[in-house]
Design a protein around this motif. Structure first.
Motif, PDB file in Angstrom:
ATOM      1  N   GLN A   1      14.613 -40.234  21.932  1.00  0.00           N
ATOM      2  CA  GLN A   1      15.647 -40.800  21.069  1.00  0.00           C
ATOM      3  C   GLN A   1      16.084 -39.753  20.039  1.00  0.00           C
ATOM      4  OE1 GLN A   1      14.620 -44.172  18.495  1.00  0.00           O
ATOM      5  NE2 GLN A   1      16.511 -45.151  19.184  1.00  0.00           N
ATOM      6  N   LYS A   2      15.124 -39.028  19.499  1.00  0.00           N
ATOM      7  CA  LYS A   2      15.451 -37.950  18.559  1.00  0.00           C
ATOM      8  C   LYS A   2      16.135 -36.791  19.279  1.00  0.00           C
ATOM      9  CE  LYS A   2      11.664 -39.084  15.467  1.00  0.00           C
ATOM     10  NZ  LYS A   2      10.314 -38.740  15.041  1.00  0.00           N
TER      11      LYS A   2
ATOM     12  N   THR B   1      18.977 -44.885  25.071  1.00  0.00           N
ATOM     13  CA  THR B   1      18.074 -45.288  23.994  1.00  0.00           C
ATOM     14  C   THR B   1      18.235 -46.779  23.731  1.00  0.00           C
ATOM     15  OG1 THR B   1      19.678 -44.821  22.236  1.00  0.00           O
ATOM     16  CG2 THR B   1      18.203 -43.019  22.861  1.00  0.00           C
TER      17      THR B   1
ATOM     18  N   ASP C   1      16.553 -50.063  20.799  1.00  0.00           N
ATOM     19  CA  ASP C   1      15.854 -50.299  19.533  1.00  0.00           C
ATOM     20  C   ASP C   1      14.338 -50.308  19.672  1.00  0.00           C
ATOM     21  OD1 ASP C   1      18.250 -50.447  18.216  1.00  0.00           O
ATOM     22  OD2 ASP C   1      18.395 -52.633  18.384  1.00  0.00           O
ATOM     23  N   SER C   2      13.838 -50.560  20.856  1.00  0.00           N
ATOM     24  CA  SER C   2      12.381 -50.636  21.030  1.00  0.00           C
ATOM     25  C   SER C   2      11.783 -49.327  21.543  1.00  0.00           C
ATOM     26  CB  SER C   2      12.028 -51.791  21.963  1.00  0.00           C
ATOM     27  OG  SER C   2      12.615 -51.588  23.220  1.00  0.00           O
ATOM     28  N   ASP C   3      12.506 -48.236  21.428  1.00  0.00           N
ATOM     29  CA  ASP C   3      11.979 -46.941  21.885  1.00  0.00           C
ATOM     30  C   ASP C   3      10.727 -46.521  21.125  1.00  0.00           C
ATOM     31  OD1 ASP C   3      13.739 -46.503  23.926  1.00  0.00           O
ATOM     32  OD2 ASP C   3      15.059 -45.185  22.790  1.00  0.00           O
ATOM     33  N   HIS C   4      10.581 -46.992  19.905  1.00  0.00           N
ATOM     34  CA  HIS C   4       9.410 -46.611  19.114  1.00  0.00           C
ATOM     35  C   HIS C   4       8.106 -47.128  19.730  1.00  0.00           C
ATOM     36  CE1 HIS C   4      10.383 -50.636  17.633  1.00  0.00           C
ATOM     37  NE2 HIS C   4       9.116 -50.732  17.287  1.00  0.00           N
TER      38      HIS C   4
ATOM     39  N   PRO D   1       5.940 -43.747  23.072  1.00  0.00           N
ATOM     40  CA  PRO D   1       6.020 -42.456  22.365  1.00  0.00           C
ATOM     41  C   PRO D   1       6.989 -41.450  22.996  1.00  0.00           C
ATOM     42  CG  PRO D   1       3.737 -43.124  22.631  1.00  0.00           C
ATOM     43  CD  PRO D   1       4.563 -44.097  23.403  1.00  0.00           C
TER      44      PRO D   1
ATOM     45  N   ASP E   1       9.655 -42.064  24.754  1.00  0.00           N
ATOM     46  CA  ASP E   1      11.025 -42.520  24.502  1.00  0.00           C
ATOM     47  C   ASP E   1      11.426 -42.297  23.047  1.00  0.00           C
ATOM     48  OD1 ASP E   1      11.561 -43.280  27.113  1.00  0.00           O
ATOM     49  OD2 ASP E   1      10.779 -45.305  26.816  1.00  0.00           O
ATOM     50  N   ALA E   2      10.467 -42.407  22.142  1.00  0.00           N
ATOM     51  CA  ALA E   2      10.755 -42.144  20.727  1.00  0.00           C
ATOM     52  C   ALA E   2      11.141 -40.676  20.531  1.00  0.00           C
ATOM     53  CB  ALA E   2       9.546 -42.499  19.867  1.00  0.00           C
TER      54      ALA E   2
END
Length: 168
Positions: A62-63, A48, A50-53, A56, A58-59
């Motif tokens: 991350q969860k 992961t 910081d720019s995973d958001h 979509p 990758d976001a």
């Protein structure tokens, strides 16, 4: 006082394919709860950024890496794959859902294909800012992890020469 040394997945077992078999044969859990937490922290650190958001899939992943429930992680990986090809989703499925080494290898090969594309894109953009540099670092970690696990699959399937070539 006995010295206790904790290793992150010391046997390098595949969670789905080998943990259950190890538990069945030995009657013991392969990893302690503490080992599992360390392993989860490693996955969060390596897979992961910081720019995973911005991506979509990758976001979602991350969860998923933070999720404690294995079934929730697996369903999140499938959800990420519905959005687009996501190397970390394939990694999670290979590690936790695959029931055989051959099945894990197949998923890791799909992860390699997806991860290689992400790596090439992030390699071109890495000097455009810190978020791109973080993405490139993450994509590099993902690619290295996939290749290492593919080599382990080859070794466990009796293809030692192929495993050695991958690890060079």
């Amino acid at each position: 006082v006995t010295e206790c040394k904790v290793w992150r997945n010391p046997l390098n077992l595949f969670r789905g394919a080998e943990y259950n078999r190890y538990t069945w044969v030995t009657g013991r859990e392969p990893l302690t709860y503490y080992d599992m937490n360390l392993s989860a922290q490693d996955h969060q650190t390596f897979f992961t950024c910081d720019s995973d958001h911005l991506r979509p899939a990758d976001a979602i992943m991350q969860k998923a890496w933070r999720e404690r429930n294995p079934q929730a992680r697996i369903s999140a990986a499938h959800e990420a794959l519905e959005i687009n090809e996501c190397a970390t989703a394939y990694i999670l499925l290979a590690e936790e859902e695959a029931t055989t080494i051959a099945e894990a290898e197949k998923l890791f090969k799909q992860a390699l294909k997806a991860g290689d594309g992400c790596y090439r894109r992030s390699q071109q953009l890495q000097h455009h800012g810190s978020q791109y540099e973080a993405q490139h670092r993450r994509d590099t970690n993902v690619l290295v992890y996939i290749k290492r696990r593919l080599a382990m699959c080859a070794r466990r399937l009796g293809r030692t020469r192929e495993a050695v070539k991958m690890m060079r």
